[in-house]
Motif scaffolding. Sequence first.
Motif, PDB file in Angstrom:
ATOM      1  N   ASP A   1      52.880 -33.936  39.603  1.00  0.00           N
ATOM      2  CA  ASP A   1      51.935 -33.716  40.826  1.00  0.00           C
ATOM      3  C   ASP A   1      51.700 -34.318  42.148  1.00  0.00           C
ATOM      4  OD1 ASP A   1      50.817 -32.337  42.070  1.00  0.00           O
ATOM      5  OD2 ASP A   1      48.922 -31.262  41.205  1.00  0.00           O
ATOM      6  N   ASP A   2      53.503 -34.782  42.297  1.00  0.00           N
ATOM      7  CA  ASP A   2      53.579 -35.434  43.895  1.00  0.00           C
ATOM      8  C   ASP A   2      52.116 -35.431  45.015  1.00  0.00           C
ATOM      9  OD1 ASP A   2      54.605 -37.306  42.244  1.00  0.00           O
ATOM     10  OD2 ASP A   2      56.305 -35.823  42.845  1.00  0.00           O
ATOM     11  N   ARG A   3      51.131 -34.029  45.019  1.00  0.00           N
ATOM     12  CA  ARG A   3      50.601 -33.484  45.936  1.00  0.00           C
ATOM     13  C   ARG A   3      49.588 -34.087  45.430  1.00  0.00           C
ATOM     14  NH1 ARG A   3      49.063 -28.161  48.166  1.00  0.00           N
ATOM     15  NH2 ARG A   3      48.513 -27.165  45.689  1.00  0.00           N
ATOM     16  N   ALA A   4      48.588 -34.332  44.559  1.00  0.00           N
ATOM     17  CA  ALA A   4      47.341 -34.104  43.968  1.00  0.00           C
ATOM     18  C   ALA A   4      47.284 -36.284  44.468  1.00  0.00           C
ATOM     19  CB  ALA A   4      47.388 -33.786  42.853  1.00  0.00           C
TER      20      ALA A   4
ATOM     21  N   GLY B   1      44.910 -31.395  47.796  1.00  0.00           N
ATOM     22  CA  GLY B   1      45.776 -31.095  49.066  1.00  0.00           C
ATOM     23  C   GLY B   1      46.025 -29.369  49.562  1.00  0.00           C
ATOM     24  N   THR B   2      44.913 -29.337  49.401  1.00  0.00           N
ATOM     25  CA  THR B   2      44.654 -27.567  49.626  1.00  0.00           C
ATOM     26  C   THR B   2      44.261 -27.761  50.748  1.00  0.00           C
ATOM     27  OG1 THR B   2      44.830 -26.639  47.542  1.00  0.00           O
ATOM     28  CG2 THR B   2      43.780 -25.134  49.187  1.00  0.00           C
ATOM     29  N   ASP B   3      44.539 -26.996  51.667  1.00  0.00           N
ATOM     30  CA  ASP B   3      43.199 -26.445  52.726  1.00  0.00           C
ATOM     31  C   ASP B   3      42.997 -25.110  53.346  1.00  0.00           C
ATOM     32  OD1 ASP B   3      42.238 -26.991  55.592  1.00  0.00           O
ATOM     33  OD2 ASP B   3      43.747 -28.140  56.313  1.00  0.00           O
ATOM     34  N   THR B   4      42.109 -24.887  52.520  1.00  0.00           N
ATOM     35  CA  THR B   4      41.317 -23.670  53.509  1.00  0.00           C
ATOM     36  C   THR B   4      40.376 -23.352  54.666  1.00  0.00           C
ATOM     37  OG1 THR B   4      39.508 -23.665  52.163  1.00  0.00           O
ATOM     38  CG2 THR B   4      41.199 -22.883  51.022  1.00  0.00           C
TER      39      THR B   4
ATOM     40  N   SER C   1      37.162 -24.726  47.796  1.00  0.00           N
ATOM     41  CA  SER C   1      38.128 -24.282  47.303  1.00  0.00           C
ATOM     42  C   SER C   1      39.429 -25.485  47.889  1.00  0.00           C
ATOM     43  CB  SER C   1      38.821 -23.172  48.552  1.00  0.00           C
ATOM     44  OG  SER C   1      37.111 -21.932  48.372  1.00  0.00           O
ATOM     45  N   GLY C   2      39.200 -26.217  48.620  1.00  0.00           N
ATOM     46  CA  GLY C   2      40.416 -27.013  48.860  1.00  0.00           C
ATOM     47  C   GLY C   2      40.180 -28.352  49.703  1.00  0.00           C
ATOM     48  N   LEU C   3      40.817 -29.478  48.931  1.00  0.00           N
ATOM     49  CA  LEU C   3      40.314 -31.091  49.258  1.00  0.00           C
ATOM     50  C   LEU C   3      41.491 -31.415  49.448  1.00  0.00           C
ATOM     51  CD1 LEU C   3      37.875 -33.234  49.839  1.00  0.00           C
ATOM     52  CD2 LEU C   3      38.535 -33.778  47.319  1.00  0.00           C
ATOM     53  N   THR C   4      41.041 -32.274  51.327  1.00  0.00           N
ATOM     54  CA  THR C   4      42.313 -32.832  51.957  1.00  0.00           C
ATOM     55  C   THR C   4      42.308 -33.919  52.509  1.00  0.00           C
ATOM     56  OG1 THR C   4      42.686 -32.081  53.809  1.00  0.00           O
ATOM     57  CG2 THR C   4      44.007 -31.041  51.777  1.00  0.00           C
ATOM     58  N   ALA C   5      42.243 -35.410  52.570  1.00  0.00           N
ATOM     59  CA  ALA C   5      41.665 -36.277  52.972  1.00  0.00           C
ATOM     60  C   ALA C   5      41.872 -36.210  54.209  1.00  0.00           C
ATOM     61  CB  ALA C   5      43.225 -37.592  53.016  1.00  0.00           C
ATOM     62  N   GLU C   6      43.084 -35.261  55.531  1.00  0.00           N
ATOM     63  CA  GLU C   6      42.849 -35.048  56.317  1.00  0.00           C
ATOM     64  C   GLU C   6      41.827 -34.309  57.634  1.00  0.00           C
ATOM     65  OE1 GLU C   6      45.816 -33.133  59.925  1.00  0.00           O
ATOM     66  OE2 GLU C   6      45.629 -32.801  57.887  1.00  0.00           O
ATOM     67  N   ARG C   7      41.368 -33.286  56.610  1.00  0.00           N
ATOM     68  CA  ARG C   7      39.988 -32.529  56.996  1.00  0.00           C
ATOM     69  C   ARG C   7      39.459 -33.017  55.338  1.00  0.00           C
ATOM     70  NH1 ARG C   7      40.238 -26.019  57.902  1.00  0.00           N
ATOM     71  NH2 ARG C   7      39.000 -25.494  58.860  1.00  0.00           N
ATOM     72  N   GLY C   8      39.303 -32.586  54.648  1.00  0.00           N
ATOM     73  CA  GLY C   8      37.784 -33.029  53.806  1.00  0.00           C
ATOM     74  C   GLY C   8      37.905 -31.897  52.950  1.00  0.00           C
ATOM     75  N   LEU C   9      36.777 -31.280  52.782  1.00  0.00           N
ATOM     76  CA  LEU C   9      36.835 -29.858  52.348  1.00  0.00           C
ATOM     77  C   LEU C   9      35.999 -28.876  52.703  1.00  0.00           C
ATOM     78  CD1 LEU C   9      35.907 -29.669  48.675  1.00  0.00           C
ATOM     79  CD2 LEU C   9      33.461 -29.171  49.492  1.00  0.00           C
ATOM     80  N   SER C  10      37.017 -28.033  51.875  1.00  0.00           N
ATOM     81  CA  SER C  10      36.743 -26.611  53.334  1.00  0.00           C
ATOM     82  C   SER C  10      36.407 -25.634  51.784  1.00  0.00           C
ATOM     83  CB  SER C  10      37.950 -26.641  53.561  1.00  0.00           C
ATOM     84  OG  SER C  10      39.731 -26.100  52.844  1.00  0.00           O
ATOM     85  N   THR C  11      36.481 -23.840  52.304  1.00  0.00           N
ATOM     86  CA  THR C  11      36.359 -22.953  51.832  1.00  0.00           C
ATOM     87  C   THR C  11      36.694 -22.144  52.472  1.00  0.00           C
ATOM     88  OG1 THR C  11      34.786 -21.955  50.282  1.00  0.00           O
ATOM     89  CG2 THR C  11      33.975 -22.674  52.619  1.00  0.00           C
ATOM     90  N   SER C  12      36.749 -20.851  52.017  1.00  0.00           N
ATOM     91  CA  SER C  12      37.822 -19.854  52.582  1.00  0.00           C
ATOM     92  C   SER C  12      35.870 -19.036  53.099  1.00  0.00           C
ATOM     93  CB  SER C  12      38.425 -18.717  51.460  1.00  0.00           C
ATOM     94  OG  SER C  12      37.888 -18.292  50.187  1.00  0.00           O
ATOM     95  N   ASN C  13      35.024 -18.526  53.310  1.00  0.00           N
ATOM     96  CA  ASN C  13      34.485 -17.600  53.795  1.00  0.00           C
ATOM     97  C   ASN C  13      32.885 -18.751  54.702  1.00  0.00           C
ATOM     98  OD1 ASN C  13      31.353 -17.570  53.151  1.00  0.00           O
ATOM     99  ND2 ASN C  13      32.347 -15.608  53.159  1.00  0.00           N
ATOM    100  N   MET C  14      33.420 -18.355  55.637  1.00  0.00           N
ATOM    101  CA  MET C  14      32.408 -18.688  56.475  1.00  0.00           C
ATOM    102  C   MET C  14      30.646 -18.944  56.778  1.00  0.00           C
ATOM    103  SD  MET C  14      31.589 -17.236  60.916  1.00  0.00           S
ATOM    104  CE  MET C  14      33.009 -17.747  60.569  1.00  0.00           C
TER     105      MET C  14
END
Length: 313
Positions: free
Chosen positions: A238-241, A213-216, A174-187
Amino acid sequence: MFAAERRQLILEMVRANGAVSLRELARVVQTSEVTVRRDVRALEAEGLLDRRHGGAVLPGGFTRESGFPQKSHLATAEKTAIADLAANFVEEGEAIVVGAGTTTQELARRLARVPGLTVVTNSLLVAQALAHANRVEVVMTGGTLRGSNYALVGSGAEQSLQGLRVSRAFISGSGLTAERGLSTSNMLSASVDRALVQAAAEVVVLADHTKLGTDTMFQTVPTEVITRLVTDDPPAHDDRAHAELQALADQGVQIAVAGATGNPGGDEVPARRRAGSLPGPRRGQGLRPAAAVLGEQGPTERERARVADLRRR
Protein backbone atom coordinates in the motif's frame (compact mmCIF):
# COMPACT_ATOMS: atom_id res chain seq x y z
CA MET A 1 -26.84 32.45 4.50
CA PHE A 2 -25.94 32.87 0.82
CA ALA A 3 -27.82 30.84 -1.80
CA ALA A 4 -24.75 28.73 -2.64
CA GLU A 5 -24.18 27.82 1.03
CA ARG A 6 -27.86 27.09 1.54
CA ARG A 7 -28.01 24.80 -1.47
CA GLN A 8 -24.86 22.99 -0.42
CA LEU A 9 -26.38 22.30 2.98
CA ILE A 10 -29.63 21.10 1.37
CA LEU A 11 -27.65 18.75 -0.86
CA GLU A 12 -25.69 17.35 2.08
CA MET A 13 -28.86 16.70 4.06
CA VAL A 14 -30.42 14.81 1.18
CA ARG A 15 -27.22 12.80 0.61
CA ALA A 16 -27.04 11.89 4.28
CA ASN A 17 -30.70 10.92 4.68
CA GLY A 18 -31.78 9.83 1.20
CA ALA A 19 -35.02 11.83 1.36
CA VAL A 20 -35.88 15.01 3.27
CA SER A 21 -39.12 17.00 3.45
CA LEU A 22 -39.24 20.66 2.42
CA ARG A 23 -40.38 21.52 5.94
CA GLU A 24 -37.30 19.91 7.49
CA LEU A 25 -34.99 21.53 4.94
CA ALA A 26 -36.50 24.94 5.67
CA ARG A 27 -36.06 24.42 9.41
CA VAL A 28 -32.39 23.47 9.16
CA VAL A 29 -31.35 26.22 6.72
CA GLN A 30 -33.59 28.71 8.55
CA THR A 31 -35.54 30.01 5.60
CA SER A 32 -39.04 29.66 4.10
CA GLU A 33 -40.35 26.61 2.28
CA VAL A 34 -40.83 28.81 -0.81
CA THR A 35 -37.10 29.58 -0.87
CA VAL A 36 -36.18 25.95 -0.25
CA ARG A 37 -38.46 24.84 -3.07
CA ARG A 38 -36.65 27.23 -5.40
CA ASP A 39 -33.28 25.87 -4.25
CA VAL A 40 -34.44 22.29 -4.81
CA ARG A 41 -35.52 23.16 -8.36
CA ALA A 42 -32.09 24.65 -9.04
CA LEU A 43 -30.31 21.56 -7.69
CA GLU A 44 -32.59 19.30 -9.72
CA ALA A 45 -31.73 21.25 -12.88
CA GLU A 46 -28.06 20.44 -12.17
CA GLY A 47 -28.90 16.76 -11.78
CA LEU A 48 -27.87 16.72 -8.10
CA LEU A 49 -31.21 15.61 -6.63
CA ASP A 50 -34.82 14.83 -7.59
CA ARG A 51 -37.95 16.59 -6.42
CA ARG A 52 -40.77 14.59 -4.90
CA HIS A 53 -44.09 15.76 -3.51
CA GLY A 54 -43.25 17.77 -0.40
CA GLY A 55 -39.52 17.06 -0.46
CA ALA A 56 -36.33 16.02 -2.22
CA VAL A 57 -34.60 12.67 -2.77
CA LEU A 58 -31.34 11.38 -4.16
CA PRO A 59 -31.16 10.86 -7.91
CA GLY A 60 -30.53 7.36 -9.18
CA GLY A 61 -26.82 7.93 -9.71
CA PHE A 62 -26.00 8.94 -6.12
CA THR A 63 -25.46 6.61 -3.20
CA ARG A 64 -25.93 7.47 0.40
CA GLU A 65 -23.06 7.73 2.81
CA SER A 66 -22.47 4.37 4.45
CA GLY A 67 -24.37 4.12 7.70
CA PHE A 68 -23.26 2.57 10.96
CA PRO A 69 -24.29 -1.03 10.12
CA GLN A 70 -22.09 -0.97 7.00
CA LYS A 71 -19.13 0.83 8.60
CA SER A 72 -19.13 -1.43 11.66
CA HIS A 73 -18.12 -4.40 9.49
CA LEU A 74 -15.19 -2.63 7.78
CA ALA A 75 -11.60 -3.11 9.04
CA THR A 76 -12.83 -4.48 12.36
CA ALA A 77 -9.50 -6.00 13.42
CA GLU A 78 -7.68 -2.77 12.60
CA LYS A 79 -10.17 -0.65 14.56
CA THR A 80 -9.83 -2.93 17.56
CA ALA A 81 -6.03 -2.63 17.51
CA ILE A 82 -6.23 1.16 17.11
CA ALA A 83 -8.64 1.46 20.04
CA ASP A 84 -6.39 -0.69 22.23
CA LEU A 85 -3.42 1.57 21.52
CA ALA A 86 -5.33 4.86 21.76
CA ALA A 87 -6.61 3.95 25.22
CA ASN A 88 -3.01 4.09 26.47
CA PHE A 89 -2.99 7.84 25.86
CA VAL A 90 -5.82 8.46 28.32
CA GLU A 91 -4.88 9.03 31.94
CA GLU A 92 -6.79 8.65 35.18
CA GLY A 93 -8.77 11.74 36.12
CA GLU A 94 -8.65 13.38 32.68
CA ALA A 95 -11.43 15.19 30.90
CA ILE A 96 -11.59 14.41 27.17
CA VAL A 97 -13.93 14.68 24.22
CA VAL A 98 -14.69 11.72 21.97
CA GLY A 99 -16.32 12.18 18.57
CA ALA A 100 -18.68 9.89 16.70
CA GLY A 101 -17.56 6.86 14.72
CA THR A 102 -17.11 3.12 14.84
CA THR A 103 -13.45 3.40 15.89
CA THR A 104 -14.22 5.87 18.67
CA GLN A 105 -16.95 3.54 19.86
CA GLU A 106 -14.32 0.82 20.22
CA LEU A 107 -12.15 3.27 22.16
CA ALA A 108 -15.05 4.10 24.49
CA ARG A 109 -15.44 0.44 25.44
CA ARG A 110 -11.84 0.48 26.68
CA LEU A 111 -12.19 3.80 28.48
CA ALA A 112 -14.78 2.27 30.79
CA ARG A 113 -11.86 0.97 32.85
CA VAL A 114 -10.22 4.40 33.40
CA PRO A 115 -11.22 5.75 36.85
CA GLY A 116 -12.08 9.38 37.37
CA LEU A 117 -12.56 10.02 33.66
CA THR A 118 -14.92 12.64 32.24
CA VAL A 119 -15.97 12.04 28.62
CA VAL A 120 -17.82 14.67 26.60
CA THR A 121 -19.35 13.26 23.42
CA ASN A 122 -21.96 13.86 20.73
CA SER A 123 -22.20 10.11 20.01
CA LEU A 124 -25.00 8.00 21.41
CA LEU A 125 -22.88 4.90 20.80
CA VAL A 126 -19.94 6.28 22.78
CA ALA A 127 -22.29 7.25 25.61
CA GLN A 128 -23.90 3.80 25.56
CA ALA A 129 -20.50 2.11 25.79
CA LEU A 130 -19.74 4.12 28.94
CA ALA A 131 -23.21 4.18 30.46
CA HIS A 132 -22.50 1.58 33.15
CA ALA A 133 -18.83 2.36 33.76
CA ASN A 134 -17.94 2.99 37.39
CA ARG A 135 -16.31 6.34 38.14
CA VAL A 136 -16.63 7.57 34.54
CA GLU A 137 -18.77 10.65 34.00
CA VAL A 138 -20.41 11.07 30.59
CA VAL A 139 -21.49 14.50 29.37
CA MET A 140 -23.53 14.63 26.17
CA THR A 141 -23.90 17.58 23.86
CA GLY A 142 -27.27 18.82 22.70
CA GLY A 143 -28.25 18.81 19.06
CA THR A 144 -30.29 16.97 16.45
CA LEU A 145 -29.89 13.22 16.05
CA ARG A 146 -28.29 12.11 12.78
CA GLY A 147 -29.56 8.57 12.41
CA SER A 148 -26.93 7.22 10.03
CA ASN A 149 -24.20 7.36 12.68
CA TYR A 150 -26.18 7.94 15.90
CA ALA A 151 -24.56 11.33 16.48
CA LEU A 152 -25.93 14.66 17.67
CA VAL A 153 -25.24 17.45 15.18
CA GLY A 154 -26.35 20.97 14.34
CA SER A 155 -26.21 24.30 16.13
CA GLY A 156 -27.44 22.81 19.41
CA ALA A 157 -24.43 20.50 19.58
CA GLU A 158 -21.99 23.24 18.65
CA GLN A 159 -23.39 25.76 21.12
CA SER A 160 -23.25 23.27 23.98
CA LEU A 161 -19.49 22.95 23.45
CA GLN A 162 -18.80 26.66 23.92
CA GLY A 163 -16.72 27.37 27.02
CA LEU A 164 -15.51 23.77 27.27
CA ARG A 165 -11.80 23.05 27.85
CA VAL A 166 -10.36 19.52 28.05
CA SER A 167 -6.97 17.90 27.62
CA ARG A 168 -7.55 15.76 24.52
CA ALA A 169 -9.96 15.18 21.68
CA PHE A 170 -10.26 11.77 20.01
CA ILE A 171 -11.70 12.20 16.53
CA SER A 172 -12.29 9.92 13.55
CA GLY A 173 -13.38 10.70 10.01
CA SER A 174 -13.79 9.47 6.45
CA GLY A 175 -10.37 10.38 5.07
CA LEU A 176 -6.93 11.68 6.06
CA THR A 177 -4.24 13.33 3.94
CA ALA A 178 -1.11 15.27 4.84
CA GLU A 179 -2.16 18.10 2.56
CA ARG A 180 -5.64 18.69 3.99
CA GLY A 181 -5.85 16.77 7.24
CA LEU A 182 -8.92 14.89 8.44
CA SER A 183 -12.14 15.18 6.45
CA THR A 184 -15.66 13.79 6.32
CA SER A 185 -18.44 13.61 3.75
CA ASN A 186 -21.12 15.30 5.84
CA MET A 187 -21.26 19.04 6.51
CA LEU A 188 -23.16 18.81 9.81
CA SER A 189 -20.78 16.20 11.23
CA ALA A 190 -17.78 18.26 10.14
CA SER A 191 -19.04 21.34 11.98
CA VAL A 192 -19.49 19.46 15.26
CA ASP A 193 -16.09 17.77 14.93
CA ARG A 194 -14.48 21.19 14.50
CA ALA A 195 -16.20 22.37 17.68
CA LEU A 196 -14.95 19.30 19.56
CA VAL A 197 -11.40 19.95 18.40
CA GLN A 198 -11.57 23.60 19.48
CA ALA A 199 -12.21 22.45 23.04
CA ALA A 200 -9.02 20.39 23.34
CA ALA A 201 -5.36 21.12 23.95
CA GLU A 202 -4.32 18.04 21.97
CA VAL A 203 -6.01 16.35 19.03
CA VAL A 204 -5.70 12.59 18.51
CA VAL A 205 -6.98 11.24 15.20
CA LEU A 206 -8.02 7.57 14.96
CA ALA A 207 -7.87 6.32 11.37
CA ASP A 208 -7.17 2.89 9.92
CA HIS A 209 -4.88 2.60 6.89
CA THR A 210 -7.79 2.46 4.41
CA LYS A 211 -8.49 6.13 5.17
CA LEU A 212 -4.93 7.30 4.55
CA GLY A 213 -4.68 9.21 1.28
CA THR A 214 -8.47 9.58 1.02
CA ASP A 215 -9.81 13.13 0.77
CA THR A 216 -13.52 13.78 1.29
CA MET A 217 -15.64 16.89 0.95
CA PHE A 218 -15.49 18.70 4.29
CA GLN A 219 -12.30 19.35 6.25
CA THR A 220 -12.61 18.80 10.00
CA VAL A 221 -9.05 18.96 11.37
CA PRO A 222 -6.18 20.63 9.45
CA THR A 223 -2.90 18.73 9.56
CA GLU A 224 -1.15 21.41 11.62
CA VAL A 225 -3.72 20.98 14.42
CA ILE A 226 -3.33 17.17 14.67
CA THR A 227 -1.11 16.21 17.60
CA ARG A 228 -1.08 12.45 17.09
CA LEU A 229 -2.38 9.88 14.61
CA VAL A 230 -3.20 6.38 15.86
CA THR A 231 -3.43 3.96 12.96
CA ASP A 232 -2.63 0.37 11.98
CA ASP A 233 0.34 -0.87 9.98
CA PRO A 234 -0.51 -0.62 6.25
CA PRO A 235 0.24 -3.60 4.00
CA ALA A 236 3.67 -3.47 2.39
CA HIS A 237 2.16 -2.98 -1.08
CA ASP A 238 0.00 0.00 0.00
CA ASP A 239 2.31 2.74 -1.27
CA ARG A 240 -0.31 5.45 -0.89
CA ALA A 241 -0.80 4.80 2.84
CA HIS A 242 2.95 4.63 3.47
CA ALA A 243 3.49 7.88 1.58
CA GLU A 244 0.81 9.65 3.62
CA LEU A 245 2.34 8.42 6.89
CA GLN A 246 5.70 9.79 5.80
CA ALA A 247 4.19 13.13 4.79
CA LEU A 248 2.23 13.41 8.05
CA ALA A 249 5.34 12.63 10.09
CA ASP A 250 7.29 15.24 8.12
CA GLN A 251 4.70 17.83 9.16
CA GLY A 252 5.20 17.05 12.84
CA VAL A 253 2.30 14.66 13.49
CA GLN A 254 3.26 12.03 16.07
CA ILE A 255 2.46 8.61 14.58
CA ALA A 256 1.45 5.64 16.73
CA VAL A 257 1.07 2.39 14.77
CA ALA A 258 -0.93 -0.44 16.33
CA GLY A 259 0.71 -3.81 15.84
CA ALA A 260 3.73 -2.43 13.97
CA THR A 261 6.66 -4.86 13.67
CA GLY A 262 4.48 -7.56 15.18
CA ASN A 263 3.91 -5.77 18.46
CA PRO A 264 0.17 -5.72 19.26
CA GLY A 265 0.76 -2.96 21.77
CA GLY A 266 1.82 -0.59 19.04
CA ASP A 267 5.09 0.95 17.92
CA GLU A 268 6.40 4.10 16.35
CA VAL A 269 6.45 4.45 12.58
CA PRO A 270 9.38 2.39 11.24
CA ALA A 271 12.64 4.32 10.99
CA ARG A 272 12.53 4.53 7.20
CA ARG A 273 9.38 6.64 7.51
CA ARG A 274 9.94 8.52 10.77
CA ALA A 275 12.98 9.23 12.88
CA GLY A 276 12.92 9.68 16.64
CA SER A 277 10.82 8.29 19.43
CA LEU A 278 7.13 8.66 20.04
CA PRO A 279 6.50 10.61 23.25
CA GLY A 280 3.71 9.47 25.49
CA PRO A 281 0.89 11.64 26.76
CA ARG A 282 1.91 14.59 28.91
CA ARG A 283 0.51 14.99 32.41
CA GLY A 284 -0.44 18.29 34.00
CA GLN A 285 -0.88 20.70 31.11
CA GLY A 286 -2.35 23.49 33.22
CA LEU A 287 -5.89 22.49 32.28
CA ARG A 288 -8.47 21.42 34.80
CA PRO A 289 -8.89 17.64 34.49
CA ALA A 290 -12.24 16.15 35.43
CA ALA A 291 -13.78 19.46 36.48
CA ALA A 292 -14.38 20.67 32.91
CA VAL A 293 -18.11 20.76 32.21
CA LEU A 294 -20.36 22.28 29.59
CA GLY A 295 -21.45 25.82 30.18
CA GLU A 296 -18.42 27.00 32.17
CA GLN A 297 -16.64 30.20 31.32
CA GLY A 298 -14.03 30.06 28.57
CA PRO A 299 -10.26 29.90 29.21
CA THR A 300 -8.25 32.83 30.50
CA GLU A 301 -5.73 34.60 28.28
CA ARG A 302 -2.98 32.59 29.95
CA GLU A 303 -4.78 29.31 29.24
CA ARG A 304 -5.40 30.29 25.62
CA ALA A 305 -1.71 31.06 25.16
CA ARG A 306 -0.80 27.70 26.67
CA VAL A 307 -3.21 25.83 24.38
CA ALA A 308 -1.89 27.66 21.34
CA ASP A 309 1.64 26.76 22.34
CA LEU A 310 0.72 23.09 22.71
CA ARG A 311 -0.84 23.00 19.27
CA ARG A 312 2.25 24.52 17.68
CA ARG A 313 4.47 21.76 19.02
